[in-house]
Motif scaffolding. Structure first.
Motif, PDB file in Angstrom:
ATOM      1  N   UNK A 196     -42.853 140.009  22.067  1.00 33.69           N
ATOM      2  CA  UNK A 196     -42.060 141.206  21.782  1.00 33.69           C
ATOM      3  C   UNK A 196     -42.456 142.433  22.596  1.00 33.69           C
ATOM      4  N   UNK A 256     -38.712 142.991  18.976  1.00 34.81           N
ATOM      5  CA  UNK A 256     -39.426 144.267  19.031  1.00 34.81           C
ATOM      6  C   UNK A 256     -40.307 144.363  17.792  1.00 34.81           C
ATOM      7  N   UNK A 257     -41.535 144.817  17.960  1.00 31.42           N
ATOM      8  CA  UNK A 257     -42.408 145.093  16.815  1.00 31.42           C
ATOM      9  C   UNK A 257     -42.755 146.584  16.844  1.00 31.42           C
ATOM     10  N   UNK A 280     -41.004 150.828  10.268  1.00 32.99           N
ATOM     11  CA  UNK A 280     -41.884 150.124  11.214  1.00 32.99           C
ATOM     12  C   UNK A 280     -42.241 148.744  10.633  1.00 32.99           C
ATOM     13  N   UNK A 281     -42.713 147.853  11.479  1.00 35.73           N
ATOM     14  CA  UNK A 281     -43.156 146.552  10.970  1.00 35.73           C
ATOM     15  C   UNK A 281     -44.599 146.619  10.476  1.00 35.73           C
ATOM     16  N   UNK A 282     -45.359 147.539  11.070  1.00 38.79           N
ATOM     17  CA  UNK A 282     -46.787 147.624  10.767  1.00 38.79           C
ATOM     18  C   UNK A 282     -47.226 149.085  10.886  1.00 38.79           C
ATOM     19  N   UNK A 283     -47.920 149.576   9.874  1.00 43.79           N
ATOM     20  CA  UNK A 283     -48.436 150.952   9.914  1.00 43.79           C
ATOM     21  C   UNK A 283     -49.919 150.866   9.594  1.00 43.79           C
ATOM     22  N   UNK A 284     -50.734 151.573  10.355  1.00 47.88           N
ATOM     23  CA  UNK A 284     -52.149 151.478  10.010  1.00 47.88           C
ATOM     24  C   UNK A 284     -52.921 152.764  10.243  1.00 47.88           C
ATOM     25  N   UNK A 309     -56.956 144.940  17.214  1.00 47.06           N
ATOM     26  CA  UNK A 309     -57.078 143.588  16.642  1.00 47.06           C
ATOM     27  C   UNK A 309     -56.043 143.343  15.542  1.00 47.06           C
ATOM     28  N   UNK A 310     -55.864 144.349  14.675  1.00 44.59           N
ATOM     29  CA  UNK A 310     -54.901 144.190  13.567  1.00 44.59           C
ATOM     30  C   UNK A 310     -53.486 144.023  14.136  1.00 44.59           C
ATOM     31  N   UNK A 330     -53.073 140.586  15.517  1.00 41.77           N
ATOM     32  CA  UNK A 330     -52.913 139.571  14.465  1.00 41.77           C
ATOM     33  C   UNK A 330     -51.458 139.549  13.993  1.00 41.77           C
ATOM     34  N   UNK A 331     -50.882 140.745  13.828  1.00 39.48           N
ATOM     35  CA  UNK A 331     -49.474 140.816  13.407  1.00 39.48           C
ATOM     36  C   UNK A 331     -48.558 140.221  14.482  1.00 39.48           C
ATOM     37  N   UNK A 375     -48.488 136.462  14.684  1.00 40.99           N
ATOM     38  CA  UNK A 375     -47.672 135.857  13.629  1.00 40.99           C
ATOM     39  C   UNK A 375     -46.182 136.057  13.928  1.00 40.99           C
ATOM     40  N   UNK A 376     -45.829 137.233  14.456  1.00 37.86           N
ATOM     41  CA  UNK A 376     -44.409 137.515  14.745  1.00 37.86           C
ATOM     42  C   UNK A 376     -43.897 136.622  15.874  1.00 37.86           C
ATOM     43  N   UNK A 404     -43.497 132.848  14.432  1.00 38.81           N
ATOM     44  CA  UNK A 404     -42.627 132.571  13.273  1.00 38.81           C
ATOM     45  C   UNK A 404     -41.242 132.116  13.702  1.00 38.81           C
ATOM     46  N   UNK A 459     -43.659 145.540   2.283  1.00 41.94           N
ATOM     47  CA  UNK A 459     -42.214 145.730   2.204  1.00 41.94           C
ATOM     48  C   UNK A 459     -41.547 144.706   3.108  1.00 41.94           C
ATOM     49  N   UNK A 507     -53.668 152.593   3.671  1.00 35.87           N
ATOM     50  CA  UNK A 507     -54.414 152.332   4.910  1.00 35.87           C
ATOM     51  C   UNK A 507     -53.656 151.373   5.819  1.00 35.87           C
ATOM     52  N   UNK A 509     -49.751 149.202   6.052  1.00 28.73           N
ATOM     53  CA  UNK A 509     -48.418 148.893   5.521  1.00 28.73           C
ATOM     54  C   UNK A 509     -47.841 147.797   6.397  1.00 28.73           C
ATOM     55  N   UNK A 512     -44.576 144.774   7.061  1.00 24.02           N
ATOM     56  CA  UNK A 512     -43.301 144.117   6.789  1.00 24.02           C
ATOM     57  C   UNK A 512     -43.587 142.623   6.688  1.00 24.02           C
ATOM     58  N   UNK A 531     -43.120 138.273   9.226  1.00 20.16           N
ATOM     59  CA  UNK A 531     -44.187 137.317   9.580  1.00 20.16           C
ATOM     60  C   UNK A 531     -44.508 136.298   8.476  1.00 20.16           C
ATOM     61  N   UNK A 568     -53.289 139.400   8.274  1.00 19.52           N
ATOM     62  CA  UNK A 568     -53.324 140.769   8.817  1.00 19.52           C
ATOM     63  C   UNK A 568     -54.184 141.651   7.907  1.00 19.52           C
ATOM     64  N   UNK A 628     -57.810 140.899   8.488  1.00 24.50           N
ATOM     65  CA  UNK A 628     -58.307 141.477   9.751  1.00 24.50           C
ATOM     66  C   UNK A 628     -58.657 142.950   9.533  1.00 24.50           C
TER      67      UNK A 628
END
Lengths: 204, 204
Positions: A5, A120-121, A176-180, A192-193, A196-197, A200-201, A204, B126, B177, B179, B181, B185, B193, B196
């Protein structure tokens, strides 16, 4: 298996989001775009790069209506405020870049611009006020007394820009797909996080 | 090195957040609390468990003022609406559980309740509407025609509950910390995730 992506990164000021994006692009050996998008937009449109820099990631403002025009301008949107022209031109460039293959794009509502693309991620990077202030002082060289004001103002401007063009709310997780929170774990662990996401994306 | 953290999970209806929490607790070999918190609250207060179930994760409503009282009630908050009593009692239980060691706690504003504790990692799960509707129908057995209404209503109730007690906005990335989707995945990868992130949070 999905294609590798495009990764878009939205970020709070002082969260290290830009650097996380750079490290991620390096680790994945794919191109990275942040300020580079302004250079590309200036080249494409014929506008001076400095003019675009002055309105970068700012929502439209009627005072900024086409301040500078010359014979080389080819944006096709010259009846629009400069911010809107920059947004339109950058959006076209972002779509073109996404078609060329995986890359990391920072800011500029890229998640919204690419919302119709399946591969897109979208990532949002943030951190608590203390961590961002420390970073703003130690890494960006802001004076201690000015760090908080700069941080709040910059994020307010980014939020206004995002909300104006996307019609969504900047910083809401579901955009978003991932927030950190990068402040809690640091920049390398944040990469790294995200990886990892992504892994998997992709599978899948 | 930080202690192994307590993990709180907030979740959109149909995102699989509860199951992700269960899988995570299993993988880490730590206790898991969701509906179990109602049982513990009922035991602690002397209220009937069924009464607490009827007001679980709902913001206060003056119509629900102490509907059921008997000689065994020992909550100490009996002049408050039932929802508020349940929130107060559950908050006390959540703080006690967090003191006992790492565990996974789903819902009940646990991120807010434990906001003063350093060794907590707050997660929000989510997914897009399509993924959540599919899950609601295939896994929770909701009729196709009712899935969307149930999903929207449940999330509205959860948001109202969270916003009412925490004074913050449910689903805003910066409250958590991490979030993610889960629809993009899947549940097992979501656990990866989170692990990690946890691994980095523990070693920082």
């Amino acid at each position: 298996m999905a294609n590798r992506p495009v990764i878009t990164i939205s970020r709070q000021y002082g969260s290290g989001g830009r650097l996380i994006g750079q490290k991620l692009a390096q680790a994945l050996d794919i191109p990275f775009y942040d300020k580079e998008l302004i250079t590309l937009a200036a080249k494409k449109s014929g506008y001076d790069e400095e003019i675009f820099k002055s309105v970068d990631e700012q929502a439209s403002n009627s005072l900024l209506y086409t301040l500078a025009m010359d014979g080389n301008v080819t944006s096709g949107f010259t009846n629009l405020p400069l911010n809107d022209q920059l947004f339109m031109i950058q959006s076209g460039i972002i779509r073109d870049l996404a078609k060329q293959g995986p890359c990391v794009i920072v800011g500029r509502c890229a998640d919204y611009v690419l919302s119709e693309e399946p591969d897109v991620v979208n990532v949002f990077i943030y951190a608590d006020l203390k961590a961002r202030m420390e970073r703003a002082v130690s890494q960006y060289g802001l004076p201690q007394g000015k760090a908080e004001v700069t941080l709040v103002k910059t994020d307010k401007r980014r939020a206004t820009y995002y909300n104006y063009y996307s019609g969504k709310k900047w910083g809401r997780a579901e955009n978003y797909h991932l927030c950190l929170d990068s402040g809690r774990i640091g920049l390398d662990a944040s990469v790294d996080v995200i990886r990892t996401y992504l892994c998997a994306a992709e599978t899948k």
